[in-house]
Design a protein around this motif. Structure first.
Motif, mmCIF file in Angstrom:
data_model
loop_
_atom_site.group_PDB
_atom_site.id
_atom_site.type_symbol
_atom_site.label_atom_id
_atom_site.label_comp_id
_atom_site.label_asym_id
_atom_site.label_seq_id
_atom_site.Cartn_x
_atom_site.Cartn_y
_atom_site.Cartn_z
ATOM 1 N N GLY A 144 5.545 -17.081 -0.702
ATOM 2 C CA GLY A 144 4.298 -16.422 -1.091
ATOM 3 C C GLY A 144 3.216 -16.632 -0.061
ATOM 4 N N ILE A 145 1.980 -16.525 -0.522
ATOM 5 C CA ILE A 145 0.808 -16.678 0.343
ATOM 6 C C ILE A 145 0.008 -17.878 -0.166
ATOM 7 C CG2 ILE A 145 -1.329 -15.592 1.172
ATOM 8 C CD1 ILE A 145 0.985 -13.971 2.054
ATOM 9 N N ALA A 146 -0.388 -18.754 0.756
ATOM 10 C CA ALA A 146 -1.147 -19.949 0.360
ATOM 11 C C ALA A 146 -2.630 -19.627 0.208
ATOM 12 C CB ALA A 146 -0.962 -21.033 1.421
ATOM 13 N N TYR A 147 -3.228 -20.175 -0.829
ATOM 14 C CA TYR A 147 -4.680 -20.104 -1.023
ATOM 15 C C TYR A 147 -5.181 -21.519 -1.237
ATOM 16 C CZ TYR A 147 -4.351 -15.061 -1.480
ATOM 17 O OH TYR A 147 -4.143 -13.743 -1.225
ATOM 18 N N LEU A 148 -6.152 -21.920 -0.428
ATOM 19 C CA LEU A 148 -6.617 -23.306 -0.484
ATOM 20 C C LEU A 148 -7.810 -23.485 -1.402
ATOM 21 C CD1 LEU A 148 -6.274 -24.308 3.285
ATOM 22 C CD2 LEU A 148 -4.578 -24.427 1.446
ATOM 23 N N SER A 149 -8.427 -22.388 -1.837
ATOM 24 C CA SER A 149 -9.573 -22.478 -2.755
ATOM 25 C C SER A 149 -9.342 -21.524 -3.915
ATOM 26 C CB SER A 149 -10.872 -22.154 -2.022
ATOM 27 O OG SER A 149 -10.776 -20.912 -1.363
ATOM 28 N N PRO A 150 -10.022 -21.774 -5.059
ATOM 29 C CA PRO A 150 -9.779 -20.935 -6.237
ATOM 30 C C PRO A 150 -10.174 -19.478 -6.010
ATOM 31 C CG PRO A 150 -11.367 -22.703 -6.730
ATOM 32 C CD PRO A 150 -10.942 -22.878 -5.315
ATOM 33 N N GLU A 151 -11.154 -19.238 -5.172
ATOM 34 C CA GLU A 151 -11.500 -17.866 -4.797
ATOM 35 C C GLU A 151 -12.128 -17.896 -3.412
ATOM 36 O OE1 GLU A 151 -15.044 -16.743 -7.491
ATOM 37 O OE2 GLU A 151 -13.839 -18.216 -8.546
ATOM 38 N N PRO A 152 -12.116 -16.747 -2.724
ATOM 39 C CA PRO A 152 -12.644 -16.735 -1.357
ATOM 40 C C PRO A 152 -14.089 -17.234 -1.328
ATOM 41 C CG PRO A 152 -11.535 -14.673 -1.844
ATOM 42 C CD PRO A 152 -11.614 -15.433 -3.133
ATOM 43 N N GLY A 153 -14.391 -18.077 -0.374
ATOM 44 C CA GLY A 153 -15.754 -18.565 -0.242
ATOM 45 C C GLY A 153 -16.024 -19.820 -1.052
ATOM 46 N N ALA A 154 -15.159 -20.129 -2.009
ATOM 47 C CA ALA A 154 -15.362 -21.333 -2.823
ATOM 48 C C ALA A 154 -14.844 -22.551 -2.066
ATOM 49 C CB ALA A 154 -14.633 -21.190 -4.158
ATOM 50 N N ALA A 155 -15.244 -23.725 -2.530
ATOM 51 C CA ALA A 155 -14.759 -24.968 -1.923
ATOM 52 C C ALA A 155 -13.249 -25.065 -2.091
ATOM 53 C CB ALA A 155 -15.436 -26.167 -2.584
ATOM 54 N N THR A 156 -12.597 -25.722 -1.127
ATOM 55 C CA THR A 156 -11.148 -25.890 -1.235
ATOM 56 C C THR A 156 -10.825 -26.867 -2.367
ATOM 57 O OG1 THR A 156 -11.218 -27.646 0.410
ATOM 58 C CG2 THR A 156 -10.757 -25.431 1.210
ATOM 59 N N PHE A 157 -9.604 -26.756 -2.893
ATOM 60 C CA PHE A 157 -9.184 -27.656 -3.969
ATOM 61 C C PHE A 157 -9.248 -29.108 -3.500
ATOM 62 C CE2 PHE A 157 -7.030 -23.696 -5.233
ATOM 63 C CZ PHE A 157 -7.411 -23.620 -6.557
ATOM 64 N N VAL A 158 -8.734 -29.352 -2.296
ATOM 65 C CA VAL A 158 -8.747 -30.720 -1.752
ATOM 66 C C VAL A 158 -9.075 -30.661 -0.262
ATOM 67 C CG1 VAL A 158 -7.079 -31.664 -3.410
ATOM 68 C CG2 VAL A 158 -6.249 -30.636 -1.283
ATOM 69 N N THR A 159 -9.486 -31.796 0.278
ATOM 70 C CA THR A 159 -9.743 -31.908 1.711
ATOM 71 C C THR A 159 -9.016 -33.145 2.229
ATOM 72 O OG1 THR A 159 -11.744 -33.138 1.193
ATOM 73 C CG2 THR A 159 -12.023 -30.799 1.651
ATOM 74 N N PRO A 160 -8.678 -33.175 3.521
ATOM 75 C CA PRO A 160 -8.010 -34.355 4.066
ATOM 76 C C PRO A 160 -8.868 -35.604 3.853
ATOM 77 C CG PRO A 160 -7.860 -32.522 5.599
ATOM 78 C CD PRO A 160 -8.812 -32.089 4.510
ATOM 79 N N GLY A 161 -8.196 -36.679 3.457
ATOM 80 C CA GLY A 161 -8.902 -37.927 3.184
ATOM 81 C C GLY A 161 -9.237 -38.124 1.713
ATOM 82 N N GLN A 162 -9.130 -37.036 0.948
ATOM 83 C CA GLN A 162 -9.497 -37.116 -0.475
ATOM 84 C C GLN A 162 -8.385 -37.788 -1.279
ATOM 85 O OE1 GLN A 162 -10.573 -33.244 -1.972
ATOM 86 N NE2 GLN A 162 -10.360 -33.861 -4.113
ATOM 87 N N THR A 163 -8.763 -38.602 -2.250
ATOM 88 C CA THR A 163 -7.758 -39.143 -3.161
ATOM 89 C C THR A 163 -7.573 -38.172 -4.322
ATOM 90 O OG1 THR A 163 -9.433 -40.392 -4.345
ATOM 91 C CG2 THR A 163 -8.250 -41.558 -2.610
ATOM 92 N N VAL A 164 -6.345 -38.039 -4.773
ATOM 93 C CA VAL A 164 -6.043 -37.122 -5.874
ATOM 94 C C VAL A 164 -5.241 -37.863 -6.935
ATOM 95 C CG1 VAL A 164 -6.089 -35.053 -4.438
ATOM 96 C CG2 VAL A 164 -3.933 -36.285 -4.737
ATOM 97 N N THR A 165 -5.319 -37.349 -8.150
ATOM 98 C CA THR A 165 -4.535 -37.908 -9.242
ATOM 99 C C THR A 165 -3.264 -37.069 -9.411
ATOM 100 O OG1 THR A 165 -5.754 -36.530 -10.782
ATOM 101 C CG2 THR A 165 -6.568 -38.761 -10.461
#
Lengths: 250, 153
Positions: free
Chosen positions: B86-107
């Motif tokens: 498929g096609i990757a999308y890094l944010s919920p919609e164009p122009g919005a903040a990305t779901f995660v960024t390098p260095g971020q801790t996630v659950t």
């Protein structure tokens, strides 16, 4: 907000929402069971594909449904085509001349080539390779054909008084039920056949755009996974994503 | 008429290609022929090769220009692999903040990105808690089955 039932579906209706899919998705994440349908009279933040807004004036249908079907997470795309078939059938029953309707992969419903309905699906995995939930967002232009720059749109108003959004929703939910049962019993093949019966003829010239790359070719049907098959040169290529444009001179 | 298309066989061959580092595999039987080609150091696009009957036209795979390091990261223990094409999308919609960024801790279970196929936006979730050390795909980029998307440490 009001509640009602439509067959086994639970209808939740709002005068105005930001987006029926956002609301439905929040319900899914809060544990709402299969079978919720969220309707809004209008949306203030309706979404289309590729980051476009979905114009959402009162009088058209904005409906999102929550399902929790069994199946692999990567099969979510099949439901996108199934929803297109269900919406096409529900709308076709209202038209004197249903052959004017066509489906453009993966699920745009066109009337005389102009966009009448659009569908976007959100899906979430369960952590074990299966689907946790699907939210199918459906917009149908009933009373109004929104003015969208660069896009030709259509609505049902020219055919007489358009259906009330809730009546349209109930008709679509009934067809979703029917196709869900067919897919559960027989797999995707009947859905694919129903889709192809309303799709452009095999061999129709079309182009698929992914990012800045557009590939032109001849429509060669659908893969077993719902992908678009395009014959370009001596190759047949399967597209899982991309924006399709019909080309003149088919 | 529909074309015979054994998606599982193509996927299996693509997996073998990725695992072995080969650039091309072709198998032929009475059902037809399947050839899967990989451009080395290139991740395949949201386009796969389709098998045709042996009498049909020649077949070749399509590949798109790739994130260069992707081919080497799939064996990384913290690699989150794509479950689909498929096609990757890094944010919920164009122009919005990305779901995660390098260095971020996630659950565990946190959404890392979306992969769209057939206008279905599939959430890709963190299989475990950790720190996002690398994001290996670009927004809007085609991704292949099994391709590493994110490294979690």
């Amino acid at each position: 907000m009001s509640r009602a039932a439509a067959g086994a579906w639970r209808l939740m209706s709002f005068e105005t929402l930001g987006s029926t899919s956002d609301h439905c998705r929040a319900c899914a994440e809060a544990g709402e069971p299969d079978g919720l349908a969220v309707l809004a009279g209008q949306q203030t933040g309706g979404r289309g594909s590729h980051g476009r807004a979905w114009a959402s004036p009162a009088g058209n249908l904005y409906c999102s449904v929550l399902m929790r079907p069994k199946g692999a997470a990567r099969e979510g795309g099949l439901w996108s085509l199934l929803a297109g078939v269900a919406v096409a059938e529900a709308v076709a029953a209202l038209l004197p001349d249903p052959v004017r309707l066509s489906l453009k992969w993966p699920n745009d419903l066109l009337l005389d080539g102009c966009k009448l309905a659009g569908i976007l699906v959100d899906s979430s995995p369960d952590g074990a390779g299966g689907l946790a939930w699907l939210v199918i967002g459906i917009g149908v232009n009933l009373a109004h054909a929104p003015d969208v720059p660069g896009r030709r749109t259509a609505c049902l108003a020219p055919f007489g008084p358009p259906p009330a959004p809730e009546a349209m929703a109930r008709a679509i939910l009934a067809r979703l039920d029917a196709w869900r049962a067919i897919q559960a019993a027989e797999g995707f093949a009947p859905v694919r056949a129903a889709f192809l019966a309303r799709a452009p003829r095999l061999g129709t010239r079309m182009a698929v755009r992914i990012g800045d790359t557009e590939t032109a070719g001849n429509f060669a049907g659908l893969g077993e996974d719902g992908s678009l098959l395009l014959e370009a040169g001596a190759r047949v290529r399967a597209f899982a994503a991309g924006e399709v444009r019909l080309l003149a001179g088919a | 008429m529909t074309l015979p298309f054994d998606a599982e066989a193509v996927r299996a061959l693509a997996t073998i290609l990725a695992d072995t580092g080969l650039s091309e595999i072709e198998i032929e039987g009475k059902e037809g022929r399947i050839r899967v080609v990989r451009t080395l150091h290139a991740a395949p696009a949201a386009v796969t090769t389709v098998a045709l009957p042996a009498a049909g036209p020649a077949i070749a795979a399509a590949a798109a220009p790739p994130p260069p390091e992707a081919a080497d990261e799939s064996a990384h223990p913290g690699a989150v692999l794509s479950p689909m094409v498929g096609i990757a999308y890094l944010s919920p919609e164009p122009g919005a903040a990305t779901f995660v960024t390098p260095g971020q801790t996630v659950t565990a279970g946190q959404t890392l990105l979306l992969i769209e196929a057939m206008k279905t936006f599939n959430q890709i979730k963190a299989p475990k808690a950790g720190t996002v050390t690398r994001i290996l795909v670009a927004a809007g980029a085609p991704v292949e089955y099994g391709q590493p998307l994110v490294i979690l440490d």
